[in-house]
Design a protein around this motif. Structure first.
Motif, mmCIF file in Angstrom:
data_model
loop_
_atom_site.group_PDB
_atom_site.id
_atom_site.type_symbol
_atom_site.label_atom_id
_atom_site.label_comp_id
_atom_site.label_asym_id
_atom_site.label_seq_id
_atom_site.Cartn_x
_atom_site.Cartn_y
_atom_site.Cartn_z
ATOM 1 N N ALA A 1 -4.270 5.967 -7.333
ATOM 2 C CA ALA A 1 -3.923 4.596 -7.723
ATOM 3 C C ALA A 1 -4.402 4.369 -9.149
ATOM 4 C CB ALA A 1 -4.562 3.587 -6.777
ATOM 5 N N PHE A 2 -3.676 3.525 -9.885
ATOM 6 C CA PHE A 2 -4.073 3.274 -11.266
ATOM 7 C C PHE A 2 -3.708 1.848 -11.650
ATOM 8 C CE2 PHE A 2 0.326 4.467 -11.648
ATOM 9 C CZ PHE A 2 0.821 3.640 -12.652
ATOM 10 N N VAL A 3 -4.414 1.369 -12.679
ATOM 11 C CA VAL A 3 -4.131 0.077 -13.303
ATOM 12 C C VAL A 3 -4.191 0.300 -14.802
ATOM 13 C CG1 VAL A 3 -4.829 -2.315 -13.600
ATOM 14 C CG2 VAL A 3 -5.171 -1.195 -11.391
ATOM 15 N N SER A 4 -3.129 -0.068 -15.517
ATOM 16 C CA SER A 4 -3.113 0.146 -16.967
ATOM 17 C C SER A 4 -2.042 -0.717 -17.594
ATOM 18 C CB SER A 4 -2.848 1.611 -17.301
ATOM 19 O OG SER A 4 -2.861 1.820 -18.710
ATOM 20 N N ARG A 5 -2.175 -0.914 -18.898
ATOM 21 C CA ARG A 5 -1.153 -1.564 -19.700
ATOM 22 C C ARG A 5 -0.707 -0.688 -20.855
ATOM 23 N NH1 ARG A 5 -0.235 -6.937 -18.699
ATOM 24 N NH2 ARG A 5 -1.755 -8.052 -17.436
ATOM 25 N N GLN A 6 -1.119 0.598 -20.871
ATOM 26 C CA GLN A 6 -0.828 1.464 -22.004
ATOM 27 C C GLN A 6 -0.256 2.779 -21.514
ATOM 28 O OE1 GLN A 6 -4.076 1.907 -24.773
ATOM 29 N NE2 GLN A 6 -4.909 -0.121 -24.299
ATOM 30 N N ALA A 7 0.412 3.469 -22.427
ATOM 31 C CA ALA A 7 0.932 4.798 -22.142
ATOM 32 C C ALA A 7 -0.205 5.799 -22.108
ATOM 33 C CB ALA A 7 1.965 5.201 -23.194
ATOM 34 N N GLY A 8 -0.056 6.852 -21.316
ATOM 35 C CA GLY A 8 -1.079 7.891 -21.257
ATOM 36 C C GLY A 8 -0.866 8.812 -20.082
ATOM 37 N N VAL A 9 -1.561 9.983 -20.117
ATOM 38 C CA VAL A 9 -1.441 10.993 -19.073
ATOM 39 C C VAL A 9 -2.354 10.628 -17.914
ATOM 40 C CG1 VAL A 9 -1.792 13.412 -18.490
ATOM 41 C CG2 VAL A 9 -0.793 12.795 -20.696
ATOM 42 N N GLY B 1 11.720 0.705 -13.823
ATOM 43 C CA GLY B 1 10.803 -0.417 -13.964
ATOM 44 C C GLY B 1 9.530 -0.050 -14.697
ATOM 45 N N SER B 2 8.818 -1.061 -15.120
ATOM 46 C CA SER B 2 7.587 -0.857 -15.876
ATOM 47 C C SER B 2 6.393 -0.922 -14.930
ATOM 48 C CB SER B 2 7.445 -1.917 -16.969
ATOM 49 O OG SER B 2 6.188 -1.812 -17.594
ATOM 50 N N LEU B 3 5.525 0.096 -15.022
ATOM 51 C CA LEU B 3 4.294 0.129 -14.241
ATOM 52 C C LEU B 3 3.076 -0.139 -15.112
ATOM 53 C CD1 LEU B 3 5.040 3.247 -11.997
ATOM 54 C CD2 LEU B 3 5.570 0.858 -11.566
ATOM 55 N N PHE C 1 -5.255 8.794 -21.006
ATOM 56 C CA PHE C 1 -5.081 7.583 -20.215
ATOM 57 C C PHE C 1 -6.153 6.554 -20.547
ATOM 58 C CE2 PHE C 1 -6.063 5.289 -16.190
ATOM 59 C CZ PHE C 1 -4.859 4.619 -16.051
ATOM 60 N N THR C 2 -5.747 5.300 -20.628
ATOM 61 C CA THR C 2 -6.670 4.180 -20.782
ATOM 62 C C THR C 2 -6.387 3.194 -19.657
ATOM 63 O OG1 THR C 2 -6.762 4.425 -23.188
ATOM 64 C CG2 THR C 2 -7.428 2.310 -22.262
ATOM 65 N N GLY C 3 -7.407 2.964 -18.856
ATOM 66 C CA GLY C 3 -7.236 2.073 -17.724
ATOM 67 C C GLY C 3 -8.192 2.448 -16.624
ATOM 68 N N CYS C 4 -7.769 2.219 -15.400
ATOM 69 C CA CYS C 4 -8.609 2.481 -14.236
ATOM 70 C C CYS C 4 -7.832 3.351 -13.261
ATOM 71 C CB CYS C 4 -9.003 1.160 -13.570
ATOM 72 S SG CYS C 4 -10.052 1.367 -12.120
ATOM 73 N N MET C 5 -8.556 4.297 -12.613
ATOM 74 C CA MET C 5 -7.940 5.178 -11.642
ATOM 75 C C MET C 5 -8.827 5.214 -10.407
ATOM 76 S SD MET C 5 -6.433 8.996 -12.399
ATOM 77 C CE MET C 5 -6.133 8.553 -14.090
ATOM 78 N N ALA C 6 -8.233 5.228 -9.210
ATOM 79 C CA ALA C 6 -9.008 5.194 -7.968
ATOM 80 C C ALA C 6 -8.212 5.863 -6.870
ATOM 81 C CB ALA C 6 -9.352 3.756 -7.585
ATOM 82 N N GLY C 7 -8.924 6.099 -5.731
ATOM 83 C CA GLY C 7 -8.261 6.643 -4.557
ATOM 84 C C GLY C 7 -7.612 7.984 -4.791
ATOM 85 N N VAL C 8 -8.222 8.819 -5.646
ATOM 86 C CA VAL C 8 -7.604 10.101 -5.999
ATOM 87 C C VAL C 8 -7.847 11.094 -4.882
ATOM 88 C CG1 VAL C 8 -7.477 11.934 -7.702
ATOM 89 C CG2 VAL C 8 -7.989 9.590 -8.439
#
Length: 1737
Positions: A1363-1371, A1411-1413, A1476-1483
């Motif tokens: 799961a992730f939360v972000s507003r920017q492009a990234g790997v 769509g935009s994520l 990647f810039t943002g948050c990642m969880a539940g990996v």
């Protein structure tokens, strides 16, 4: 019925032949001489039930004329109109029988206008309802649908029937406007007779106007026509036919005939007065030409079938072609006529024969062999061309005529003699009346994008083409040459217009994009050059431009208007097909539209004239290149619709605009979430709304909550988010005074959409929260806000039940809960304790918060203030107020609005349980026949029956949901641009009425509900009015208070049975437990959801409330009965379980008769029972029987059948009730019983036992009991068993039924698994872990953090989820190997799309999601890779799969990296990607959770599996779980960034203390300036008084000069104009102006201004910052615009404003003088809700 019709035919024939034939009286002949008013009036008296008829003879040469008008009237006011009228229409007889809205029409005869006698008669028989018509012996009979005897059988005769012959008196109000247009009869009549009392009679007229006895021949003894001209009698005058005399003129007195020169680009158009249907046509003309091809004349018609007539020169011979509708027939002259000598062509059409004479050659004749030999030509006939009919299929049109014509006659009309008057026009410039030889080089027109010329023979190694072109389009294919390059097929050479410039392109043969150049041009050898482009400006300027293009050997040259570029080419070109001029090979819609001339191919003139008659011509024409700029002169396209045109018309492309219709005027989206809600939509999520409908504001994306509000209001709620982050720090040590500007998602920067939403909504609110420590709030002093209306506001929260607030106060002040009694807010205590002030703002004049001013005062190191704003939430609609509605309690109830709907939009909402009923009738009026009737059929169909002009139409729409359910339904009708859109709830249909010249709306009264008796409409499927209520009725968006029309029956505004308001007796629903309320509007009845379990007036008796829970498989309840009714009567109960096999119930008596209920296999219910010694099983398949949901079971027994139903799934078996009557120890020897009770040797006592939920283990060891619940057990009709009370006495059974999963203990969409005593949560597919799926192990990534997961799968499969939360492009995820170059990358793209990329060395495969994520919302992705495919699934959307090469082995991958890559890692190559810039969880990767391993110290054994590069930031990820997200629609990308924060000038704030002095001083100054020095932003607002500023174009230089006038002080200081010749603002939100001229003096008027923005985003000087714009008496600044409009005052305010971006210089009223007054304080806004002060002039 058949016998009646046959009898009617016999009677009618007898009437027509006998009554009006052999025994008729011969009346005198009369002449109608006045085409403006001749008529004869009769008053025959007919018995109501007797046949009626009229017969007469007539002769005329008029193509259209009224013969008979038969009008029925009574003395009773309001009787329905009833009319029969007979007229000559286009040379035929047309009889119309009309009653109310119904009309029957019969057409007979042809060619009735050649001035010979004809007979017409009709007979109407009310008894048989048959109308019989005869014209010259031809008879037609039709049954009448209309209610003939219904109106005539009212009994004698307080009635009058008027019959008019030839016309109607001036001002006659003919009934129902059935004659919206007609022509008076001019000619003769005789033998007028009436069928009265079964016999013919000659009646005496009661009135005659302009009638002369005898049939007058005005040509008799009339020798006015000279030189042998023929006299033509027109009854009121004579005319001369000069055909064949060699003379012309009114009396054939002119010896010089008119000649006209035809150059190929001009022609003559003759417009007839009517479409004439004649038996005889004569066409003659003289012509000369030296061309082998050319059109002489052309006439065309479509009704009743396609027919045409054409004369032409083809291959040097005269060719005449005629088609009566069956097939074309032709005649060809025997001699050539291309010798540049005068030739005569004469054509005579008489009946089926047509003859042609050329010069003095013998006549050539052809005869029609079809059933039709009549011509019905359209009004326009063309000489020298086919006019606008080039695109007609099946007609071989030829080139325009080049040569001369004279003596052109169409029948007796000398066409050329009437050039330039109202009937004959010259197309193509000023006519040339001098006949001379003509140069054949003329422009050739490509009228549509599908027209072109083909060149069959050409060499791709030697092409030299030159031409001139002229066009208005900025795109189009000029030349296309299909080629193969180096044996690679499917290539092409292009010369095309793109963006108004000429491009030479080599490459693909196809381009589907009108704008983007084709992608690859590898054959132009200059490196980096794809396309040769020439042209400094747009070449679509309607000016001739010269183009030369050449491909010679390996060299390409392009020259446009003398500018030339050259390139060398690579590759060998071979010809593939014909070369096209004007279009491509597959590119439909982007061909050239315009003109070309002087075409040269390989140095030789292009013989286009010759090609005009060959198959190489694909629709080009010659018309003098008469380009009409449809889009430039009258662009009708609204809302950004793209105007397109070809030669004949323009149209609008509305795709992507959010609108539909001819001019993109019909909005596709509703105005608010509430409007969707009221139409039955219940999907909560993202929707698009259009707040101003057809207005200029575009549709926007919002979030809609589709559920009732907390206080029970049934309304939708619109939610609009913003970019102010929660807890934004606004006060802290070191911070300066702050101005926050908040932007709202998808809203325009000027807040117009927000204002519309606020104004239309029933209520709006926004949450405000301020958290503080040592940071006082001080509302009104250090803190205040501005909403969309720019009114200063300084309060948080309000008192209960009141939307207004007190300045300087917070919510705690109203509830007396502030930390200190003397404080207005908690934070004003100013101590170092964290405190909070929060509350809702509900005053719409202050919503939403757009700006916040926060002054810093005495900040310390411990000071911190945080501001949070909730989204704007608006609920309901002011225009959907049901209190304005009315209720109809009877089928005959109605209300009538005398001033009905006139034009524009009509919308109404209603509630009913009727399946068929009349809803609305917009009546015609005395001056306007238009009407509209709307009624409902079958509970789903809505019929729109309407008349608009001469259009009678019946439109039926099928609703996507039932209309008779007692829910709100909405219907709307919208007229605009000769289109009408019908809408039923969410479905729409557009109907064209463009064949009308204009639409003049409706003018009659409007009726809602039933029709009054005087308006009975016959033959409608719906005959009664609606019983229900009309909740909303709106005209052009404005609600109408229908209550005003209730009560006054004498004024006929309403009938009995109408009540004010929507008296919905089922609202709220009084029926309990899901019962359906049947609304009778004055009372109601309840239909219980389950009548076997519920009863009572309100369904209040519900045995399903009695329930028990079986906690173990061995638990059961036992009921002992003295009767065995359970075995032969019905049984009903409900159960719920998650087990796949369970015993539900077993009952047996002492004789071993039994019935048994079981769940088997998790998908079926089985019932076993005995019939004597036979055992029968009945199975019902039940979906979800083991899902834990309730399943209700009903079994009924009859003498012959057993019926079983489980959740409405049923099954039956034929099995008579046959119980055992004798006890046996082994009663069923041939069957194996799954449950077997004890059976002693001796018969047991008489008793029946009913086991519920299971049986004792001794009876069935292999059959588990029910683990779950049972409810509502009833045996027979009335024997209800109490499960709850029995459970209290039994082990393992609890009373009631409350499952552990009923309270949804699993978070974030986890799946709860019921175990009745406990539960478990399945957290798969949630990205969360833990017993209740609420544990979130995540990490933040700042662009330099990479987590490495080292693993080597043992099989060639790979799974990963995160799961992730972000507003920017990234790997997000990168899978790589040290042993190969293969890689898998999952990344967010700049567009917000998610991309899965598989890099397998030589190629790359990608999957992009829709769509935009990158939206700041939590998303969950699952990846799966195998030996032949990869797949990815995002949230709850469908999985997307792609195949991959076999050599990609997933067991080779060594490392999975989260968050990107480490650039120093040599085996990783990720050029073009960012981390990647943002948050990642539940990996989770192949079953392991790397983040849990990384952060959990207990997992030391796997510590070497997961490593981290960069900062370790364990966290939880915000956002919602994917199951809570909208599954269909998502918001588009919105990357506006955080709220703008700017420094607020304290100096300007202090200047406010001297505001009073400034006001006094400035009020004494009157500044007279010219309007040219005033400028405002593009987005200006109208003056509330009705006038407005109209901007004129200016330059940016002028604006720059005005934005900082000479004499202003230094940066940071107040603007001080050098002189007083500048209009100033009041420093904040308005300009106060007074306008005066020599004649009038207007009141001072305040104009609201829009938030000022800097012209240059890079200009940070205080002079142009928004805060200075608000505080200084500055000029209006430019709002992001390239040109500055001047202002002129339009006091009338009548100029129609289109889009706000457009500037208009038309119809501007000059402003002689403007006076500016500065009001209030220097920077003062309107305080609170107060108005603005205005100083006197």
């Amino acid at each position: 019925m058949l016998e009646i019709v046959v009898a009617s035919l016999v009677m009618a024939t007898c009437f027509l032949e006998t009554s009006f034939g052999q025994n008729r009286d011969v009346g005198s002949e009369v002449t109608f001489t006045n085409h403006d008013g001749s008529f004869v009036k009769y008053l025959p008296v007919w018995l109501p039930d007797s046949p009626q008829g009229v017969r007469l003879d007539f002769r005329t040469n008029q193509p259209d004329a009224l013969l008979i008008y038969h009008e029925y009237t009574t003395e009773e006011e309001g009787d329905p109109p009833y009319v029969i009228f007979v007229k000559v229409e286009d040379g035929r007889i047309e009889i119309n029988h009309i009653y109310l809205n119904w009309k029957e029409t019969v057409r007979l005869g042809r060619g009735l206008v050649e001035d010979t006698w004809h007979t017409v008669a009709y007979r109407k028989d009310p008894a048989t309802r048959v109308l019989t018509v005869e014209v010259d012996g031809e008879t037609d009979t039709i049954p009448l649908r209309t209610d003939v005897d219904g109106i005539l059988d009212r009994g004698p005769p307080a009635s009058t029937t008027a019959v008019y012959l030839g016309g109607l008196p001036d001002g006659h109000n003919h009934r129902h406007h059935v004659l919206s247009r007609y022509s008076q009869f001019v000619g003769c009549m005789r033998n007028v007779q009436f069928l009265v009392d079964g016999s013919n009679k000659t009646l005496t007229p009661v009135q005659e106007v302009d009638i002369q006895n005898t049939c007058i021949d005005r040509c008799q003894n009339n020798r006015v026509c000279q030189h042998g001209g023929a006299c033509v009698n027109e009854y009121y005058r004579t005319i001369c036919d000069c055909y064949g005399t060699g003379y012309e003129g009114e009396f054939c007195e002119k010896s010089e005939t008119t000649e006209v020169l035809l150059k190929g680009n001009n022609y003559v158009e003759f417009v007839q007065e009517n479409e004439v249907d004649r038996l005889v046509n004569r066409i003659s003309l003289q012509f000369k030409t030296q061309q082998q091809t050319g059109t002489l004349f052309f006439g065309f018609g479509l009704h009743p079938t396609r027919n045409y007539i054409m004369g032409s020169v083809q291959r040097g011979y005269t060719v005449f072609t005629i088609d009566f509708g069956d097939r074309p027939m032709s005649l060809t002259s025997a001699v050539r006529v291309d010798d540049n000598r005068w030739h005569t062509l004469e054509l005579i059409h008489s009946g089926p024969e047509v003859s042609m004479v050329v010069d003095s050659a013998p006549a050539q004749t052809l005869r029609a062999d079809g059933v039709s030999f009549h011509l019905r030509i359209e009004r326009a006939v063309y000489f020298g061309s086919v006019g606008d009919h080039r695109q007609l299929t099946g007609i071989d049109t030829v080139a325009n005529m080049i040569g001369c014509m004279r003596s052109v006659y169409w029948n007796q009309v000398s066409v050329l003699e009437h050039l330039n008057d109202h009937t004959v026009s010259h197309i193509g410039g000023v006519p040339d009346f001098t006949c001379r030889d003509q140069d054949p080089i003329v422009p050739f027109t490509f009228p549509t994008s599908e027209t072109y010329l083909s060149v069959q023979r050409w060499d791709p190694r030697n092409v030299r083409l030159a031409f001139r072109f002229r066009t208005l389009r900025d795109f189009g294919i000029l030349v296309f040459a299909p080629i193969d390059i180096d044996d690679v097929p499917g290539k092409g050479i292009w010369v095309r217009l793109r963006d108004g410039r000429v491009h030479l392109e080599v490459g693909s043969s196809r381009s589907d994009d009108l704008v983007t150049p084709i992608a690859s041009m590898p054959y132009l050898s200059t490196p980096g050059t794809d396309v040769l482009v020439i042209g400094e400006g747009p070449l679509n300027d309607n000016v001739w431009h010269k183009v030369q293009v050449a491909f010679v050997a390996n060299h390409a040259m392009l020259e446009v208007d003398g500018k030339r570029v050259d390139r060398d080419l690579d590759g060998y070109f071979t010809r593939r097909a014909a070369l096209n001029i004007g279009a491509g090979e597959h590119d439909d819609g982007i061909g050239f539209v315009g003109c070309m001339k002087e075409i040269k191919f390989n140095g030789e003139d292009f013989d286009v004239l010759r090609m005009m008659t060959t198959s190489d011509n694909h629709g080009i024409i010659m018309d003098n290149c008469n380009i009409r700029d449809f889009c430039g002169r009258a662009n009708r396209c609204q809302h950004g619709g793209l105007c397109q045109q070809d030669w004949y018309r323009s149209w609008c492309l509305c795709a992507g605009t959010g609108y539909d219709g001819n001019v993109c005027s019909f909005p596709l989206h509703k105005s608010s979430c509430d409007e969707y809600y009221q139409m039955g939509e219940r999907r909560t999520g993202v929707w698009r709304i259009d707040v101003d409908g057809r207005g200029p504001l575009p549709p926007v994306y919002v979030h809609c909550t589709m559920e009732a509000t907390e206080d029970g209001i049934e309304a939708g709620t619109t939610t609009i988010s913003h970019n102010l982050a929660p807890g934004t720090v606004v006060r802290r040590a070191g911070m300066t005074d702050t101005l926050l500007h908040v932007s709202y998602r998808d809203m325009d920067q000027y807040g117009q959409a927000l204002l519309h939403l606020l104004q239309m909504s029933q209520s709006c609110q926004q949450w405000v929260e301020y958290q503080c420590t040592a940071a006082p709030l001080r509302l009104g002093i250090n803190t205040w806000f501005y909403g969309a209306e720019e009114i200063r506001y300084s309060a948080i929260g309000h008192s209960h039940g009141n939307s207004s607030a007190t300045d300087g106060k917070c919510s705690c002040w109203y509830s007396n809960t502030c930390v200190e009694e003397n404080l207005g807010c908690n934070c004003d205590k100013g101590d170092e304790t964290w405190r909070t002030d929060s509350g809702y703002i509900r005053d719409t004049s202050h919503l939403p918060i757009m700006d916040a001013v926060l002054l810093q005062a005495g900040n310390t190191d411990r000071t911190e203030g945080r501001l949070s704003l909730g989204p704007l939430q608006c609920t309901g609609s002011k225009t959907n107020d049901p209190s304005y509605g009315v209720t109809f309690t009877r089928e005959s109830s109605y209300i009538q609005l005398e001033r009905g709907w006139q034009e524009g939009d009509l919308t109404f909402s209603f509630i009913t349980y009727n399946t068929s009923c009349i809803l609305l009738y917009q009546q015609p009026s005395a001056t306007n026949p238009n009407y509209l009737l709307i009624y409902m059929m079958n509970g789903r169909s809505v019929v729109f029956l309407f008349r608009v002009g001469d259009i009678f139409e019946n439109i039926t729409m099928i609703s996507d949901r039932l209309l008779s359910t007692g829910e709100v339904q909405t219907i709307s009708v919208e007229f605009e641009e000769l289109q009408v859109r019908f809408t039923v709830n969410m479905g729409s249909r557009i109907y064209d009425i463009d064949r009308l010249e204009s639409f003049n709306g409706f003018t009659g009264p409007l009726v809602l509900g039933a029709l009054p008796n005087s308006m009975s409409v016959v033959n409608l499927e719906a005959r009664t009015g609606m019983v229900g209520c009309v909740t909303v009725f709106k005209v052009n968006g404005s609600p109408i208070d229908l209550r005003e029309y209730v009560g006054d029956i004498r004024r006929r505004q309403s009938s009995p049975g109408v009540k004010t308001g929507c008296r919905h007796s089922c609202d709220p629903n009084p029926c309990l437990f899901g019962g359906r309320c049947v609304d009778n509007w004055e009372e109601y009845t309840c239909e219980c959801a389950d009548p076997t379990a519920q009863s009572g007036q309100y369904c209040e008796n519900n045995i399903n409330l009695d329930s028990a829970t079986f906690l173990t498989e061995g638990a059961f309840l036992l009921f002992e009965e003295s009767q065995n009714s359970v075995l032969h009567s019905g049984v009903r109960f409900g159960f719920r379980t998650v087990a796949s096999d369970s015993v539900l119930m077993y009952a047996h008596d002492h004789l071993n008769n039994f019935v048994q209920f079981e769940v088997r296999g998790g998908d079926r219910l089985t019932v076993s029972f005995n019939s004597a010694d036979q055992i029968t099983e009945v199975t019902v398949m039940v979906t979800g029987i083991s899902s834990g949901e309730w399943v209700d079971v009903i079994m009924s027994r009859s003498d012959n059948y057993l019926n079983i139903a489980a959740n409405k799934t049923t099954n039956s078996v034929f099995s008579p009730v046959d119980l055992l009557a004798v006890y046996r120890q082994n009663p069923f020897p041939d069957y194996s019983e799954s449950i077997r009770p004890e059976r002693p040797l001796a018969p047991p006592a008489e008793q029946t036992r009913v086991y519920v939920g299971g049986v004792p283990a001794s009876m069935a060891s292999a059959r588990p009991g029910l683990q779950g619940c049972m409810r509502g057990l009833k045996i027979g009709l009335n024997d209800v068993k109490s499960l709850a009370s029995s459970a209290e006495k039994s082990n393992g059974v609890a009373s009631g039924c409350v499952g552990k999963c009923d309270v949804s203990p699993c978070d974030y969409g986890g799946l709860c698994k019921e175990q009745w005593t406990t539960f478990t949560c399945d957290c798969d597919d949630t990205s969360y872990t833990g017993p209740t799926c609420n544990e979130d192990v995540g990490s933040t990534f700042s662009g330099n953090t990479v987590i490495h997961h080292h693993a080597n799968p043992t099989v060639n499969t790979y799974t990963a989820s995160l799961a992730f939360v972000s507003r920017q492009a990234g790997v997000l995820f990168h899978l790589s190997s040290y042993r190969s170059s293969n890689a898998v990358i999952i990344s967010l793209l700049p567009s917000g799309q998610l991309q899965l990329l598989v890099d397998h060395g030589s190629e790359k495969d990608t999957i992009n999601t829709n769509g935009s994520l990158a939206d700041g919302v939590r998303h969950y992705i699952r990846f799966r890779g195998s030996s032949d495919s990869v797949s990815i699934k995002v949230d709850d959307l469908d999985e997307v799969t792609s195949s991959i090469p076999a050599h990609v082995m997933f067991n080779e991958f060594d490392v999975a990296q989260l968050g990107g890559f480490v650039r120093t890692d040599t085996h990783v190559h990720l050029d073009g990607f960012t981390n990647f810039t943002g948050c990642m969880a539940g990996v989770e990767i192949n079953g392991l959770r790397p983040l849990k391993i990384l952060f959990d110290s207990k997992v030391d054994s796997l510590r070497n599996v997961v490593t981290i590069s960069g900062q370790d930031n364990r966290t939880t990820c915000p956002g919602v779980a994917p199951r809570d997200m909208d599954e269909v629609f998502t918001f588009p990308p919105w990357n506006i960034g955080p709220a703008d924060t700017e420094t607020y000038s304290a100096q300007a704030q202090q200047g406010g203390s001297s505001a009073a002095a400034v006001v006094v001083s400035l009020c004494a100054v009157v500044v007279a300036v010219t309007i040219g020095v005033v400028c405002i932003g593009r987005k200006y607002r109208r003056n509330r008084r009705g006038g407005r500023f109209v901007p004129k174009k200016g330059t940016a230089a002028e604006m720059e000069k005005l934005s900082k006038p000479e004499g202003s002080n230094d940066v940071g200081s107040e603007y001080r104009p050098k002189d007083t010749s500048t209009i100033k603002t009041n420093g904040e939100n308005s300009i106060q102006l007074a306008v005066e001229d020599d004649n009038e003096k207007l009141k001072p008027t305040t104009f609201k201004r829009l938030p000022a923005l800097r012209d240059d985003p890079g200009d940070s000087s205080p002079d142009s910052s928004p805060e200075n714009c608000r505080k200084h008496p500055a000029l209006y600044e430019l709002d992001d615009i390239d040109e500055v409009p001047e202002l002129e005052w339009d006091p009338q305010g009548e100029n129609t404003r289109k889009q706000e971006d457009d500037y208009y210089e038309d119809d501007i009223l000059a402003l002689p003088m403007v006076k500016a007054i500065r009001a209030e304080e220097l920077y003062g806004r309107q305080q609170g809700g107060g108005g603005s002060a205005t100083a006197p002039l």
